[in-house]
Scaffold this motif. Structure first.
Motif, short mmCIF file in Angstrom:
data_model
loop_
_atom_site.label_atom_id
_atom_site.label_comp_id
_atom_site.label_asym_id
_atom_site.label_seq_id
_atom_site.Cartn_x
_atom_site.Cartn_y
_atom_site.Cartn_z
N LYS A 3 3.60 -12.04 17.62
CA LYS A 3 2.24 -11.57 17.87
C LYS A 3 2.07 -10.10 17.48
N VAL A 4 3.07 -9.27 17.78
CA VAL A 4 2.97 -7.85 17.45
C VAL A 4 2.96 -7.66 15.93
N MET A 5 3.79 -8.41 15.22
CA MET A 5 3.80 -8.32 13.77
C MET A 5 2.45 -8.78 13.20
N GLU A 6 1.87 -9.78 13.82
CA GLU A 6 0.53 -10.23 13.39
C GLU A 6 -0.48 -9.09 13.52
N LEU A 7 -0.40 -8.33 14.62
CA LEU A 7 -1.32 -7.21 14.83
C LEU A 7 -1.07 -6.11 13.80
N PHE A 8 0.20 -5.86 13.47
CA PHE A 8 0.52 -4.89 12.42
C PHE A 8 -0.11 -5.32 11.10
N ALA A 13 -1.10 -1.99 9.10
CA ALA A 13 -0.15 -0.98 9.55
C ALA A 13 1.26 -1.15 8.98
N VAL A 14 1.50 -2.18 8.18
CA VAL A 14 2.80 -2.33 7.51
C VAL A 14 2.62 -1.83 6.09
N LEU A 15 3.28 -0.72 5.78
CA LEU A 15 3.16 -0.11 4.46
C LEU A 15 4.42 -0.38 3.64
N HIS A 16 4.23 -0.57 2.35
CA HIS A 16 5.36 -0.80 1.44
C HIS A 16 5.31 0.26 0.35
N GLY A 17 6.47 0.82 0.03
CA GLY A 17 6.56 1.87 -0.98
C GLY A 17 7.88 2.60 -0.84
N HIS A 18 7.85 3.92 -0.88
CA HIS A 18 9.05 4.76 -0.74
C HIS A 18 8.71 5.85 0.25
N PHE A 19 9.34 5.81 1.41
CA PHE A 19 8.98 6.68 2.52
C PHE A 19 10.14 7.50 3.02
N LEU A 159 8.33 -3.88 21.84
CA LEU A 159 7.42 -4.99 21.61
C LEU A 159 7.80 -5.76 20.35
N LEU A 160 8.40 -5.06 19.39
CA LEU A 160 8.82 -5.68 18.15
C LEU A 160 10.15 -5.09 17.74
N GLN A 161 11.13 -5.94 17.56
CA GLN A 161 12.45 -5.49 17.12
C GLN A 161 12.71 -6.05 15.73
N ILE A 162 12.87 -5.14 14.79
CA ILE A 162 13.14 -5.54 13.40
C ILE A 162 14.24 -4.66 12.84
N GLU A 163 14.82 -5.10 11.78
CA GLU A 163 15.79 -4.26 11.08
C GLU A 163 15.29 -4.08 9.67
N VAL A 164 14.89 -2.84 9.39
CA VAL A 164 14.37 -2.49 8.07
C VAL A 164 15.43 -1.64 7.40
N LYS A 165 15.68 -1.91 6.14
CA LYS A 165 16.69 -1.14 5.41
C LYS A 165 16.28 0.33 5.34
N THR A 166 17.27 1.17 5.63
CA THR A 166 17.09 2.61 5.47
C THR A 166 18.22 3.12 4.59
N TYR A 167 17.96 4.23 3.93
CA TYR A 167 18.93 4.79 3.00
C TYR A 167 19.10 6.28 3.24
N ASP A 168 20.34 6.74 3.13
CA ASP A 168 20.60 8.16 3.06
C ASP A 168 19.95 8.64 1.76
N PRO A 169 19.26 9.79 1.77
CA PRO A 169 18.58 10.23 0.54
C PRO A 169 19.50 10.28 -0.69
N ALA A 170 20.75 10.63 -0.51
CA ALA A 170 21.68 10.73 -1.64
C ALA A 170 22.03 9.37 -2.22
N GLU A 171 21.83 8.31 -1.43
CA GLU A 171 22.17 6.95 -1.88
C GLU A 171 20.93 6.07 -2.07
N CYS A 172 19.76 6.63 -1.95
CA CYS A 172 18.52 5.85 -1.98
C CYS A 172 18.26 5.27 -3.37
#
Length: 190
Positions: A3-8, A13-19, A159-172
């Motif tokens: 439900k929370v992801m549906e609201l996002f 509120a879910v953005l895709h790109g390089h952040f 409310l929402l538990q997800i695992e999103v890939k993150t990168y060290d800037p040197a390895e991004c």
């Protein structure tokens, strides 16, 4: 779908790109809670869900780190019938209570945060609350991006538990591909 992801998704509120995240890590996905809290009905729904999870902790007050979590902390406090306040960074970079906010010694505090990746800001606010003689009884966040890996030493309710890939800037890989990075959060709007 959760439900929370549906609201996002519904609120854009879910953005895709390089952040660049507050932690300094990079990611291709950003959960922009400000877009959720732009809508009063969504704010009420989210905070009602959080309040249901948190009522068992018998808190006295809600404290949130500024700036991003101010609205969540306010709405959560309102929903739970609790006062709320926010901690701000001073010139030295440390969190402090300002604007006349005061915690009474022995207060039972819920820390409210929008998104947790490494938990750095929350840990700093926990330290502040403890230095002021109060007890942190729980942490509440809208999104736990760590997939449950962050440990605050107190109960953590998301409310929402997800695992999103993150990168060290040197390895991004996004940096290596030449994709420009943006900081959509409160520490560098772009």
């Amino acid at each position: 779908m959760n439900k929370v992801m549906e609201l996002f998704e519904k609120s854009g509120a879910v953005l895709h790109g390089h952040f660049v995240l507050t932690s300094g890590l990079h990611s291709d996905t950003y959960m922009q809670c400000a877009k959720l809290f732009e809508h009063g009905d969504i704010s009420q729904e989210l905070c009602a869900m959080a309040a249901e999870k948190l009522k068992r902790y018998n808190a006295d007050v809600v404290v949130s780190p500024a700036v991003g979590a101010i609205i969540f902390g306010y709405e959560l406090g309102k929903t739970m019938g609790l006062p709320n306040m926010f901690a701000e960074r001073e010139k030295d970079g440390k969190f402090a209570l300002r604007r006349g906010f005061e915690l009474k010694a022995g207060s039972r505090v819920i820390i409210a945060e929008n998104v947790v990746t490494t938990g750095g800001s929350v840990k700093e606010v926990i330290d502040l609350v403890r230095e002021l003689g109060s007890d942190v009884v729980a942490v509440a966040e809208v999104v736990d991006r760590s997939g449950g890996k962050v440990d605050f030493g107190v109960p953590n309710e998301s409310l929402l538990q997800i695992e999103v890939k993150t990168y060290d800037p040197a390895e991004c890989p996004l940096c290596k591909a030449g994709t420009p990075a943006v900081k959509p959060g409160s520490k560098g709007l772009k």
